[in-house]
Design an enzyme around this catalytic site. Structure first.
Site, short mmCIF file in Angstrom:
data_model
loop_
_atom_site.label_atom_id
_atom_site.label_comp_id
_atom_site.label_asym_id
_atom_site.label_seq_id
_atom_site.Cartn_x
_atom_site.Cartn_y
_atom_site.Cartn_z
N CYS A 104 38.77 37.76 27.71
CA CYS A 104 38.92 38.96 28.55
C CYS A 104 40.06 38.77 29.55
CB CYS A 104 37.62 39.22 29.30
SG CYS A 104 37.68 40.60 30.45
N CYS A 151 39.90 46.09 48.33
CA CYS A 151 40.12 46.63 46.99
C CYS A 151 39.08 45.99 46.08
CB CYS A 151 41.54 46.26 46.53
SG CYS A 151 41.87 46.54 44.78
N CYS A 182 39.52 44.79 40.54
CA CYS A 182 39.36 43.71 39.57
C CYS A 182 37.89 43.38 39.35
CB CYS A 182 40.16 42.47 39.98
SG CYS A 182 39.84 41.88 41.64
N CYS A 200 48.04 41.15 47.03
CA CYS A 200 46.67 41.65 46.86
C CYS A 200 46.33 42.68 47.95
CB CYS A 200 45.69 40.47 46.92
SG CYS A 200 43.97 40.98 46.88
N ASP A 229 32.64 32.74 54.35
CA ASP A 229 33.98 33.29 54.24
C ASP A 229 34.90 32.60 55.25
OD1 ASP A 229 36.03 34.84 53.31
OD2 ASP A 229 35.54 36.58 54.54
N CYS A 237 44.84 45.27 37.85
CA CYS A 237 45.27 45.07 39.25
C CYS A 237 46.48 45.97 39.56
CB CYS A 237 45.61 43.60 39.50
SG CYS A 237 46.24 43.36 41.17
S1 SF4 Z 1 36.60 37.89 35.78
FE1 SF4 Z 1 38.24 39.02 34.76
S2 SF4 Z 1 38.62 37.90 32.86
FE2 SF4 Z 1 36.62 37.23 33.65
S3 SF4 Z 1 35.13 38.55 32.59
FE3 SF4 Z 1 35.62 39.53 34.58
S4 SF4 Z 1 37.31 40.97 34.14
FE4 SF4 Z 1 37.15 39.55 32.40
S1 SF4 Z 2 41.49 42.92 44.95
FE1 SF4 Z 2 41.87 42.41 42.78
S2 SF4 Z 2 42.62 44.30 41.86
FE2 SF4 Z 2 42.76 44.57 44.05
S3 SF4 Z 2 44.86 43.98 44.52
FE3 SF4 Z 2 43.59 42.14 44.83
S4 SF4 Z 2 43.66 41.07 42.89
FE4 SF4 Z 2 44.40 43.15 42.51
#
Ligand code: SF4
Ligand code: SF4
Length: 321
Positions: A214, A264, A267, A237, A157, A221
């Site tokens: 997808c 978070c 996503c 983000c 990281d 988000c």
């Molecule tokens: S990364 Fe996003 S677009 Fe790709 S499979 Fe996962 S949820 Fe769907």
């Molecule tokens: S971690 Fe993913 S869902 Fe959460 S704010 Fe960032 S981009 Fe959006």
């Protein structure tokens, strides 16, 4: 750094076979150290440079000035660590070992509960920087015992490293539309680390992408931070805002953050591939000090001394009281 050994990917026979034999051994050692998978990437990342420059030019890195500071060195491992000819990439699954089935539903419910404090799953245990760095170093030490001293530097990281690019090139996972690496048999709940080495090893086959049509991560988000597939505006983000951001959180984003107090996962929670996410093999990432089920008021009431005590050895301590 010491000189490279004789292992050269362009040398067709003996050295190449030696390289494959070494990497097979490294794989075994890595697994014994708790890594889920390793790969080998080359150092020519030129194809990633335009995307990196465009991301920086748009200011999507926010106040993470160190991102811009390293400039194209991020895409040029041999400039960042002179002598580097290969990168060993590693991933480590991090879901707590005792996490039950239906964990995503539990996390979604927590996000709906205004009493609860939500800490990203990856941060509920021991600081992964420490765990991965120490184990990558042990892996490098084990290699040195086998092939003799060699130049290397471990990262996890780390700002100057294009981690997801290296991971996808070396078969650890493809870059999802949310910009995190993921794989079909492990989802995305894993940490990445790298060892830059001055030993040439045969490169692993790259990962193929399986996002298809997808767009669940983009749609879910809360702050619309994924401005286009594969493009994250870090300034929006919640992970950035609650961990990296220097200064006050913009007022218009505050209500969208909800009860997420450190990172978070939305996503990733919504990603269909995370039904295959794996538990950690190490105890280090098991939940500590009730960080998985704390209430906002309980945390609000912590004194600085309590904060330091409860977050000892945790990545959360890095952001301070
Ligand atoms: S990364 Fe996003 S677009 Fe790709 S499979 Fe996962 S949820 Fe769907
Ligand atoms: S971690 Fe993913 S869902 Fe959460 S704010 Fe960032 S981009 Fe959006």
């Amino acid at each position: 750094m010491s000189q490279p050994t004789c292992l050269d990917t362009h040398a067709p026979t003996a050295a190449r076979i030696e390289g494959f034999a070494l990497i097979a051994q490294v794989r075994d050692w890595a697994r014994a150290l708790g890594f889920s998978q390793i790969g080998v990437a080359g150092v020519d990342l030129r194809a990633a440079e335009p995307g990196l420059l465009a991301w920086l030019e748009q200011g999507f890195h926010g106040t993470m000035g160190y991102m811009a500071l390293h400039g194209l060195k991020r895409a040029r491992p041999a400039e960042l660590v002179p002598g580097t000819v290969s990168v060993i990439t590693a991933r480590m699954d991090y879901l707590p070992r005792d996490l039950g089935a239906g964990w995503q539903a539990i996390e979604w419910a927590r996000l709906q509960d205004p009493q609860q404090a939500t800490v990203s799953l990856y941060a509920r245990g021991r600081d992964y920087h420490k765990v991965l760095r120490a184990r990558l170093q042990q892996l490098a030490d084990r290699m040195a015992e086998a092939v003799g001293p060699f130049g290397h530097r471990v990262f996890t990281d780390s700002a100057p490293v294009l981690e997801v690019e290296l991971a996808s090139r070396s078969g650890l996972g493809w870059r999802g539309k949310h910009t995190v690496a993921l794989r079909r048999d492990a989802g995305s709940m894993f940490f990445l680390g790298e060892i830059y080495i001055d030993v040439a090893l045969p490169e692993s086959a790259p990962a193929s992408a399986h996002c298809g049509s997808c767009s669940a991560c983009i749609d879910v988000c809360p702050t619309r931070a994924i401005v286009a597939p594969y493009r994250l505006d870090a300034r929006r983000c919640i992970s950035y805002l609650t961990i990296e951001h220097d200064g006050p959180i913009p007022p218009e984003l505050r209500p969208l953050i909800g009860n997420r107090i450190y990172g978070c996962d939305d996503c990733q929670l919504v990603c269909p591939w995370n039904k295959y996410a794996q538990r950690a093999s190490l105890p280090d990432f098991d939940e500590r000090e009730g960080l998985g089920d704390a209430t906002l008021l309980a945390l609000w009431a912590w004194s600085e001394e309590e904060f330091l005590r409860h977050t000892e050895g945790s990545a959360i301590r890095r952001i301070g009281y």
